[in-house]
Design an enzyme around this catalytic site. Sequence first.
Site, PDB file in Angstrom:
ATOM      1  N   ASN A 184      46.149  45.647  43.120  1.00 15.08           N
ATOM      2  CA  ASN A 184      44.708  45.382  43.287  1.00 15.08           C
ATOM      3  C   ASN A 184      44.407  44.965  44.724  1.00 15.08           C
ATOM      4  O   ASN A 184      43.471  45.460  45.344  1.00 15.08           O
ATOM      5  CB  ASN A 184      44.245  44.265  42.343  1.00 15.08           C
ATOM      6  CG  ASN A 184      44.583  44.556  40.901  1.00 15.08           C
ATOM      7  OD1 ASN A 184      44.783  45.700  40.552  1.00 15.08           O
ATOM      8  ND2 ASN A 184      44.666  43.532  40.077  1.00 15.08           N
ATOM      9  N   ASP A 185      45.210  44.040  45.214  1.00 13.83           N
ATOM     10  CA  ASP A 185      45.003  43.599  46.592  1.00 13.83           C
ATOM     11  C   ASP A 185      45.624  44.579  47.586  1.00 13.83           C
ATOM     12  O   ASP A 185      45.060  44.815  48.655  1.00 13.83           O
ATOM     13  CB  ASP A 185      45.593  42.196  46.802  1.00 13.83           C
ATOM     14  CG  ASP A 185      44.641  41.127  46.282  1.00 13.83           C
ATOM     15  OD1 ASP A 185      43.429  41.270  46.512  1.00 13.83           O
ATOM     16  OD2 ASP A 185      45.103  40.166  45.644  1.00 13.83           O
ATOM     17  N   ARG A 242      37.672  45.057  47.026  1.00 19.60           N
ATOM     18  CA  ARG A 242      37.870  45.384  45.601  1.00 19.60           C
ATOM     19  C   ARG A 242      36.697  44.938  44.731  1.00 19.60           C
ATOM     20  O   ARG A 242      36.609  45.301  43.567  1.00 19.60           O
ATOM     21  CB  ARG A 242      39.194  44.775  45.088  1.00 19.60           C
ATOM     22  CG  ARG A 242      39.207  43.274  45.050  1.00 19.60           C
ATOM     23  CD  ARG A 242      40.590  42.716  44.767  1.00 19.60           C
ATOM     24  NE  ARG A 242      40.802  42.379  43.373  1.00 19.60           N
ATOM     25  CZ  ARG A 242      41.835  41.667  42.931  1.00 19.60           C
ATOM     26  NH1 ARG A 242      42.786  41.275  43.781  1.00 19.60           N
ATOM     27  NH2 ARG A 242      41.977  41.385  41.672  1.00 19.60           N
ATOM     28  N   ARG A 249      48.409  34.390  35.502  1.00 16.17           N
ATOM     29  CA  ARG A 249      47.504  33.982  36.591  1.00 16.17           C
ATOM     30  C   ARG A 249      47.087  32.524  36.345  1.00 16.17           C
ATOM     31  O   ARG A 249      46.105  32.265  35.666  1.00 16.17           O
ATOM     32  CB  ARG A 249      46.252  34.850  36.601  1.00 16.17           C
ATOM     33  CG  ARG A 249      46.460  36.285  37.049  1.00 16.17           C
ATOM     34  CD  ARG A 249      45.123  37.008  37.112  1.00 16.17           C
ATOM     35  NE  ARG A 249      45.198  38.258  37.821  1.00 16.17           N
ATOM     36  CZ  ARG A 249      45.372  39.448  37.227  1.00 16.17           C
ATOM     37  NH1 ARG A 249      45.492  39.531  35.938  1.00 16.17           N
ATOM     38  NH2 ARG A 249      45.410  40.551  37.965  1.00 16.17           N
ATOM     39  N   GLU A 290      51.462  42.493  48.082  1.00 11.70           N
ATOM     40  CA  GLU A 290      50.055  42.895  47.981  1.00 11.70           C
ATOM     41  C   GLU A 290      49.359  42.942  49.337  1.00 11.70           C
ATOM     42  O   GLU A 290      48.156  43.144  49.426  1.00 11.70           O
ATOM     43  CB  GLU A 290      49.286  42.018  46.981  1.00 11.70           C
ATOM     44  CG  GLU A 290      49.603  40.563  47.000  1.00 11.70           C
ATOM     45  CD  GLU A 290      48.948  39.774  45.857  1.00 11.70           C
ATOM     46  OE1 GLU A 290      48.173  40.330  45.071  1.00 11.70           O
ATOM     47  OE2 GLU A 290      49.223  38.573  45.791  1.00 11.70           O
ATOM     48  N   HIS A 308      38.108  39.953  39.189  1.00  8.85           N
ATOM     49  CA  HIS A 308      38.722  39.137  38.139  1.00  8.85           C
ATOM     50  C   HIS A 308      37.828  39.016  36.908  1.00  8.85           C
ATOM     51  O   HIS A 308      38.311  38.744  35.817  1.00  8.85           O
ATOM     52  CB  HIS A 308      39.157  37.779  38.699  1.00  8.85           C
ATOM     53  CG  HIS A 308      40.395  37.896  39.522  1.00  8.85           C
ATOM     54  ND1 HIS A 308      40.359  38.017  40.887  1.00  8.85           N
ATOM     55  CD2 HIS A 308      41.699  38.013  39.160  1.00  8.85           C
ATOM     56  CE1 HIS A 308      41.598  38.165  41.331  1.00  8.85           C
ATOM     57  NE2 HIS A 308      42.433  38.171  40.308  1.00  8.85           N
ATOM     58  N   CYS A 338      52.265  44.611  38.808  1.00  9.22           N
ATOM     59  CA  CYS A 338      51.406  43.847  37.896  1.00  9.22           C
ATOM     60  C   CYS A 338      49.926  44.044  38.201  1.00  9.22           C
ATOM     61  O   CYS A 338      49.077  43.431  37.566  1.00  9.22           O
ATOM     62  CB  CYS A 338      51.771  42.365  37.915  1.00  9.22           C
ATOM     63  SG  CYS A 338      51.538  41.605  39.518  1.00  9.22           S
TER      64      CYS A 338
END
Length: 592
Positions: free
Chosen positions: A465-466, A476, A307, A442, A200, A513
């Site tokens: 991402n996840d 990650r 987010r 995810e 992040h 996303c």
Amino acid sequence: MAGLAKTGEKVLRGIPASGGVCRGKVLVLGSREQKVARLEMTEADVPGQVARFEQALVQSRQQLLELQEQIRARVGAKDADIFTAHLLILEDPLLVDEVMKLITEEKVNAEYALQTAIEKYVNALEQINDELLRERTADLRDVGDRILNNLLGCVDEHQLNLLTEPSIVISHDLTPSTTALLDKTKILGFATDVGSRTSHTAILARSLQIPAVVALKTVSQELATGQQVLLDGYNGLLIINPSDQTLFEYGHLVRRQVTLQEKLRSIKDQPAVTLDGSRVLLSANIEQPSDVEAVKTSGAEGVGLFRTEFIYLNRESAPAEEEQYQAYLSVAEALHPAPVIIRTLDLGGDKFLTHVNVGPETSSFYGWRAIRFCLHRRDIFRTQIRAILRASSRGNVKLMYPMVSDTREIEEANALLAECKQELRAEGRPFDDSMQIGAMIEVPSAVLIADALARRVQFFSIGTNDLIQYTLAVDRMNEHVAHLYQPTHPAILKLIQETVAAAHRQGIWVGVCGEMAGDPVLVPLLLGLGVDELSAAPSVAAQIKFLIRRLKMSEARDLVAFALQCEDAREILERSRQLARSAAPSLFETEL
Ligand code: PEP
Ligand code: MG
């Protein structure tokens, strides 16, 4: 690039985290774990050490007062209280006397005396059977670090916004909460020893459009404050003492970027449609309400992922319903009638709240996070759902749940949503009764039960991402396994294909996303896989639209047909890169 090996110039290679080039003096942040040596002093040295300690106290007090003022102005008086607590510790006569005693009686250096005294008090607090007192140890350590950094002449991450001269920050790591507060006018860019593209911290750097390079291994030890560097966030390079030749070449690169930005601006109001007429929705990811300006200039057609956890960070207590409502409403109104997808709190992983103690977790990415946490802490969840519902009254808000792994989670969350609607109705507060509800996909289990999930929501948004980290068992955040974090792994493409198929079978739409949607190299694959929406950081959204408008859906489908029978992630990546490059070569001109 020619000239990189010139004498005096040194090139460090890391992972590109946020595009852009900057040049300037570095500022090296102090490490939280620094251990100081015990130095024996003579009687004559003692007054000097006492004076250094007193001076560090004065400096620390001044910084705390300034920070208190800044936080009070930004988020309110309640959250500035943390610094009041720090000021009290700083002025605690027991602590100050202990340090003075060690310096004068044991004749040691001020740093060592301070660290010893802080350790003594932390140990004493940890023995006490009182949770509140134990929590104070974090404050004590914070204050100790601050005084120590002042003694050593280092800056710590909380002081970044007090800088007077714009600098490139070098640090072992930066937390997402610190990154969220970075002021672009003072921080030209940053480079860290550790980190990854999908942490992040990196995601925020892209949002804030601050060039960044991560995973530079020992950069924080190699550089000293004041050295001159050039940071290339496109290629993941940090160039120490750049030569004239290097500066000249980067001058060209920056000019090419300016030309590209002009081209991108010219298609800002055009739709994201392929050359053969396929329309996709192009949205933007945001972290804070102030990001809406960037969304507007990017040409994105709404927000595909808000987010919200960043509203909860850097404060002493959770934001109240009214404050959240105002934040969500400001985004919904600024972009109306474009859709705004608000994701409910995704706490955990690399984002922690100071005001919520989740206790020690063995693996925070697999632990008590996101919807799991919210279904447990219904008080926090209810407040947020009510705020989102209230902000939906103009009709352009959608809500989505993160980290869904089971149908039961959606059912429970939707039941709470129904209760909140009931309450608001009774209170006479308006909201959009038909607000769409979505699930983030995810976790691999969510893909395998995607049909069942799709029957309970109105849309999916794939959080690659996840999804990649959980499917490939690759953290990650960990630079040591970054080479195994492969978005084009055949398993990932199959999971996306299956998610899209299930969504469309059940008559709902599906977006992406995760960061895959913001990577021009990977967009041809996502298009060919049939997703309906792509949501990327505002800083790259215009490039993605530019690329989509130069691709043919038929080519993207052919690419996917090849990819789905290919067994090698690198070969798939190369094919996708070739297609993107041939369609929009100007997007790749920053590659060296
Ligand atoms: C994702 O996992 O892809 C995602 C978009 O959510 P986050 O990066 O916030 O975990
Ligand atoms: Mg996620």
